[in-house]
Scaffold this motif. Structure first.
Motif, PDB file in Angstrom:
ATOM      1  N   MET A  95       0.864  -9.634 -11.344  1.00  0.00           N
ATOM      2  CA  MET A  95       0.164 -10.882 -11.034  1.00  0.00           C
ATOM      3  C   MET A  95      -0.646 -11.340 -12.257  1.00  0.00           C
ATOM      4  O   MET A  95      -0.608 -12.507 -12.635  1.00  0.00           O
ATOM      5  CB  MET A  95      -0.781 -10.702  -9.838  1.00  0.00           C
ATOM      6  N   PHE A  96      -1.348 -10.399 -12.884  1.00  0.00           N
ATOM      7  CA  PHE A  96      -2.140 -10.732 -14.065  1.00  0.00           C
ATOM      8  C   PHE A  96      -1.255 -11.221 -15.210  1.00  0.00           C
ATOM      9  O   PHE A  96      -1.561 -12.210 -15.874  1.00  0.00           O
ATOM     10  CB  PHE A  96      -2.966  -9.519 -14.513  1.00  0.00           C
ATOM     11  N   ALA A  97      -0.138 -10.552 -15.429  1.00  0.00           N
ATOM     12  CA  ALA A  97       0.756 -10.935 -16.525  1.00  0.00           C
ATOM     13  C   ALA A  97       1.338 -12.336 -16.319  1.00  0.00           C
ATOM     14  O   ALA A  97       1.555 -13.071 -17.285  1.00  0.00           O
ATOM     15  CB  ALA A  97       1.881  -9.910 -16.663  1.00  0.00           C
ATOM     16  N   GLY A  98       1.568 -12.713 -15.090  1.00  0.00           N
ATOM     17  CA  GLY A  98       2.152 -14.025 -14.810  1.00  0.00           C
ATOM     18  C   GLY A  98       1.169 -15.171 -14.795  1.00  0.00           C
ATOM     19  O   GLY A  98       1.551 -16.333 -14.985  1.00  0.00           O
ATOM     20  N   VAL A  99      -0.118 -14.882 -14.597  1.00  0.00           N
ATOM     21  CA  VAL A  99      -1.093 -15.948 -14.379  1.00  0.00           C
ATOM     22  C   VAL A  99      -1.253 -16.872 -15.585  1.00  0.00           C
ATOM     23  O   VAL A  99      -1.508 -18.069 -15.430  1.00  0.00           O
ATOM     24  CB  VAL A  99      -2.459 -15.375 -13.914  1.00  0.00           C
ATOM     25  N   GLY A 100      -1.062 -16.379 -16.785  1.00  0.00           N
ATOM     26  CA  GLY A 100      -1.215 -17.213 -17.971  1.00  0.00           C
ATOM     27  C   GLY A 100      -0.164 -18.314 -18.086  1.00  0.00           C
ATOM     28  O   GLY A 100      -0.351 -19.284 -18.804  1.00  0.00           O
ATOM     29  N   PHE A 101       0.923 -18.173 -17.338  1.00  0.00           N
ATOM     30  CA  PHE A 101       2.017 -19.144 -17.392  1.00  0.00           C
ATOM     31  C   PHE A 101       2.094 -20.009 -16.132  1.00  0.00           C
ATOM     32  O   PHE A 101       2.973 -20.843 -16.013  1.00  0.00           O
ATOM     33  CB  PHE A 101       3.350 -18.405 -17.586  1.00  0.00           C
ATOM     34  N   ALA A 102       1.182 -19.777 -15.212  1.00  0.00           N
ATOM     35  CA  ALA A 102       1.237 -20.462 -13.915  1.00  0.00           C
ATOM     36  C   ALA A 102       0.876 -21.941 -14.050  1.00  0.00           C
ATOM     37  O   ALA A 102       0.114 -22.342 -14.934  1.00  0.00           O
ATOM     38  CB  ALA A 102       0.293 -19.788 -12.929  1.00  0.00           C
ATOM     39  N   ASP A 103       1.407 -22.716 -13.145  1.00  0.00           N
ATOM     40  CA  ASP A 103       1.109 -24.146 -13.064  1.00  0.00           C
ATOM     41  C   ASP A 103      -0.372 -24.304 -12.708  1.00  0.00           C
ATOM     42  O   ASP A 103      -0.839 -23.751 -11.706  1.00  0.00           O
ATOM     43  CB  ASP A 103       2.007 -24.776 -11.993  1.00  0.00           C
ATOM     44  N   LEU A 104      -1.107 -25.050 -13.508  1.00  0.00           N
ATOM     45  CA  LEU A 104      -2.544 -25.219 -13.289  1.00  0.00           C
ATOM     46  C   LEU A 104      -2.841 -25.811 -11.913  1.00  0.00           C
ATOM     47  O   LEU A 104      -3.810 -25.423 -11.261  1.00  0.00           O
ATOM     48  CB  LEU A 104      -3.155 -26.097 -14.387  1.00  0.00           C
TER      49      LEU A 104
END
Length: 133
Positions: A95-104
């Protein structure tokens, strides 16, 4: 009643999804409460969870294929836990690794003000999960 302190009422943590491995018995109840208070025993609601999983799969996993992504996603998709169980630490790290690429916009719908705010939140969850693992 001088010298006597009242301890706060302890609520049990919400149950983890069936596809998450239960916490080891060696973890003391005080540590479980700590993990719960820090948010390490919660998984994001499905829309945010799915966004973070998608971002991890698309942007992080190709460069760091450290797990069997098909088995990982299949386990989560079978919400009854019949396809196995996943480590809470691994889930929080993904979850942490993916959050930087998530749609704002999806992050904002989940209550975060910014990517930085969401990263901080998920980093804390991952860090305390690792400390108690």
């Amino acid at each position: 009643m001088l010298g006597r302190s009242l301890s706060p009422v302890r609520r049990p943590p919400p149950p983890l999804p069936n596809w998450v491995k239960p916490l080891p018995n060696r973890i003391e109840s005080e540590d479980v409460e700590f993990l719960w208070r820090k948010g390490a025993l919660t998984i994001p609601d499905n829309p945010l969870r799915d966004e973070l999983l998608g971002c991890f799969t698309e942007w992080v996993y190709p460069w760091t294929p450290m797990l069997d992504i098909n088995e990982f996603l299949r386990t989560i998709s079978r919400e009854d836990g019949s396809n196995g169980k996943l480590s809470l630490l691994v889930i929080q790290a993904v979850m942490f690794a993916g959050v930087g690429f998530a749609d704002l916009q999806i992050l904002q719908q989940a209550g975060f003000q910014s990517h930085k705010d969401a990263k901080k939140h998920f980093f804390k969850k991952t860090k305390v999960s690792w400390l108690k693992h």
